[in-house]
Each structure stands twice: as C-alpha cells, then as structure tokens.
Design a protein around this motif. Structure first.
Motif, PDB file in Angstrom:
ATOM      1  N   ALA A 177       7.007 -10.359  -9.502  1.00 24.40           N
ATOM      2  CA  ALA A 177       7.547  -8.995  -9.599  1.00 24.40           C
ATOM      3  C   ALA A 177       7.845  -8.380  -8.233  1.00 24.40           C
ATOM      4  N   SER A 178       7.250  -8.920  -7.165  1.00 28.34           N
ATOM      5  CA  SER A 178       7.470  -8.353  -5.832  1.00 28.34           C
ATOM      6  C   SER A 178       8.852  -8.687  -5.277  1.00 28.34           C
ATOM      7  N   VAL A 179       9.532  -9.655  -5.906  1.00 31.77           N
ATOM      8  CA  VAL A 179      10.866 -10.091  -5.490  1.00 31.77           C
ATOM      9  C   VAL A 179      10.871 -10.404  -3.989  1.00 31.77           C
ATOM     10  N   GLY A 180      10.043 -11.378  -3.623  1.00 35.31           N
ATOM     11  CA  GLY A 180       9.989 -11.797  -2.220  1.00 35.31           C
ATOM     12  C   GLY A 180       9.407 -10.743  -1.299  1.00 35.31           C
ATOM     13  N   PHE A 181       8.435 -10.003  -1.774  1.00 32.64           N
ATOM     14  CA  PHE A 181       7.770  -8.931  -1.018  1.00 32.64           C
ATOM     15  C   PHE A 181       8.730  -7.804  -0.626  1.00 32.64           C
ATOM     16  N   THR A 182       9.752  -7.595  -1.451  1.00 34.41           N
ATOM     17  CA  THR A 182      10.677  -6.485  -1.179  1.00 34.41           C
ATOM     18  C   THR A 182      10.317  -5.239  -1.986  1.00 34.41           C
ATOM     19  N   ARG A 183       9.408  -5.348  -2.922  1.00 35.26           N
ATOM     20  CA  ARG A 183       8.945  -4.201  -3.708  1.00 35.26           C
ATOM     21  C   ARG A 183       7.500  -3.904  -3.311  1.00 35.26           C
ATOM     22  N   PHE A 184       7.245  -2.668  -2.929  1.00 41.39           N
ATOM     23  CA  PHE A 184       5.964  -2.304  -2.312  1.00 41.39           C
ATOM     24  C   PHE A 184       4.759  -2.510  -3.224  1.00 41.39           C
ATOM     25  N   TRP A 185       4.710  -1.847  -4.385  1.00 43.55           N
ATOM     26  CA  TRP A 185       3.493  -1.884  -5.202  1.00 43.55           C
ATOM     27  C   TRP A 185       3.167  -3.276  -5.729  1.00 43.55           C
ATOM     28  N   PRO A 186       4.141  -4.026  -6.225  1.00 41.38           N
ATOM     29  CA  PRO A 186       3.786  -5.394  -6.606  1.00 41.38           C
ATOM     30  C   PRO A 186       3.262  -6.216  -5.421  1.00 41.38           C
ATOM     31  N   SER A 187       3.791  -5.968  -4.226  1.00 42.07           N
ATOM     32  CA  SER A 187       3.313  -6.681  -3.030  1.00 42.07           C
ATOM     33  C   SER A 187       1.872  -6.316  -2.707  1.00 42.07           C
ATOM     34  N   VAL A 188       1.524  -5.049  -2.861  1.00 35.65           N
ATOM     35  CA  VAL A 188       0.144  -4.604  -2.638  1.00 35.65           C
ATOM     36  C   VAL A 188      -0.784  -5.285  -3.640  1.00 35.65           C
ATOM     37  N   ILE A 189      -0.361  -5.350  -4.904  1.00 38.96           N
ATOM     38  CA  ILE A 189      -1.176  -5.996  -5.931  1.00 38.96           C
ATOM     39  C   ILE A 189      -1.369  -7.480  -5.620  1.00 38.96           C
ATOM     40  N   VAL A 190      -0.349  -8.133  -5.077  1.00 35.05           N
ATOM     41  CA  VAL A 190      -0.461  -9.547  -4.688  1.00 35.05           C
ATOM     42  C   VAL A 190      -1.584  -9.728  -3.671  1.00 35.05           C
ATOM     43  N   VAL A 191      -1.543  -8.950  -2.616  1.00 37.61           N
ATOM     44  CA  VAL A 191      -2.532  -9.093  -1.543  1.00 37.61           C
ATOM     45  C   VAL A 191      -3.942  -8.798  -2.051  1.00 37.61           C
ATOM     46  N   ILE A 192      -4.089  -7.708  -2.767  1.00 35.30           N
ATOM     47  CA  ILE A 192      -5.411  -7.347  -3.288  1.00 35.30           C
ATOM     48  C   ILE A 192      -5.874  -8.375  -4.322  1.00 35.30           C
ATOM     49  N   GLY A 193      -4.980  -8.788  -5.194  1.00 35.94           N
ATOM     50  CA  GLY A 193      -5.332  -9.762  -6.233  1.00 35.94           C
ATOM     51  C   GLY A 193      -5.819 -11.078  -5.670  1.00 35.94           C
ATOM     52  N   TYR A 194      -5.110 -11.602  -4.675  1.00 36.77           N
ATOM     53  CA  TYR A 194      -5.548 -12.865  -4.082  1.00 36.77           C
ATOM     54  C   TYR A 194      -6.858 -12.691  -3.308  1.00 36.77           C
TER      55      TYR A 194
END
Length: 110
Positions: free
Chosen positions: A23-40
C-alpha cells in the motif's frame, strides 16, 4: 505458552507490515510507510523474544510459512491478485511443511 503468543504477534506484525508495504507504493505514501517501519520493528522484536525459548529453525519456518500464506490471502482478498492451482498447491505444501515440523521435529519445543 507465552513464546507461542510472541510468535503469533511477530507473524501478525509482519503480515500487517508487508501488506502496508504494498500500500505504500514504493514508500511514496506516508502513513502506509510508517506502518511498514513500525510493523517490521514489532515483528522482529517479538521474533527475538520467541527465540529465547523456541529453536530458530522452528520459529522461522512457522513465521515464514504462515506469513506467506496470510500475505497471499490478503493479496487475493484485498489487492485482487489471482490464485491459480499451482499457487494453491504450493501454499498447501507450505502449510503441510509447517505441520510436519511442529509434529515431528526433534528440535521442537512445546
């Protein structure tokens, strides 16, 4: 028992992070990118706790195997990705492998 709960938390966090990675589309969308980092981060934290009591090979096989199956199901349900018979067979083999490891591995801790 708590170690299995830790492993479950690691799996859930990894699945959420990987789904958000799409969902982050290559880390171009902020909130999905934040969830990626926190999730991992959460996934690896709980995996590290798990490894205090469960052998790494067993824990990783379960984590990776269930993660693959859950991510594939999310890809199908949420992202509209197709599942063909070969993909379904492969996932069945993954699940079978995880079951065999849990039931028959001499290195398994219950």
């Amino acid at each position: 028992m708590k170690n299995w709960l830790f492993l479950g938390a690691a799996i859930v966090a990894e699945v959420v992070a990987t789904s958000s990675l799409k969902a982050s589309v290559g880390f171009t969308r902020f909130w999905p990118s934040v969830i990626v980092v926190i999730g991992y981060a959460v996934a690896f934290y709980f995996l590290a706790l798990t490894l205090k009591a469960i052998p790494v090979g067993i824990a990783y096989a379960i984590w990776a195997g269930l993660g693959i199956v859950l991510i594939t199901l999310i890809g199908w349900l949420v992202f509209g990705q197709k599942l063909d018979p070969a993909g379904l067979l492969g996932m069945g083999l993954i699940v079978a492998g995880v079951v065999v490891i849990n039931l028959f591995s001499k290195g398994n801790v219950h």
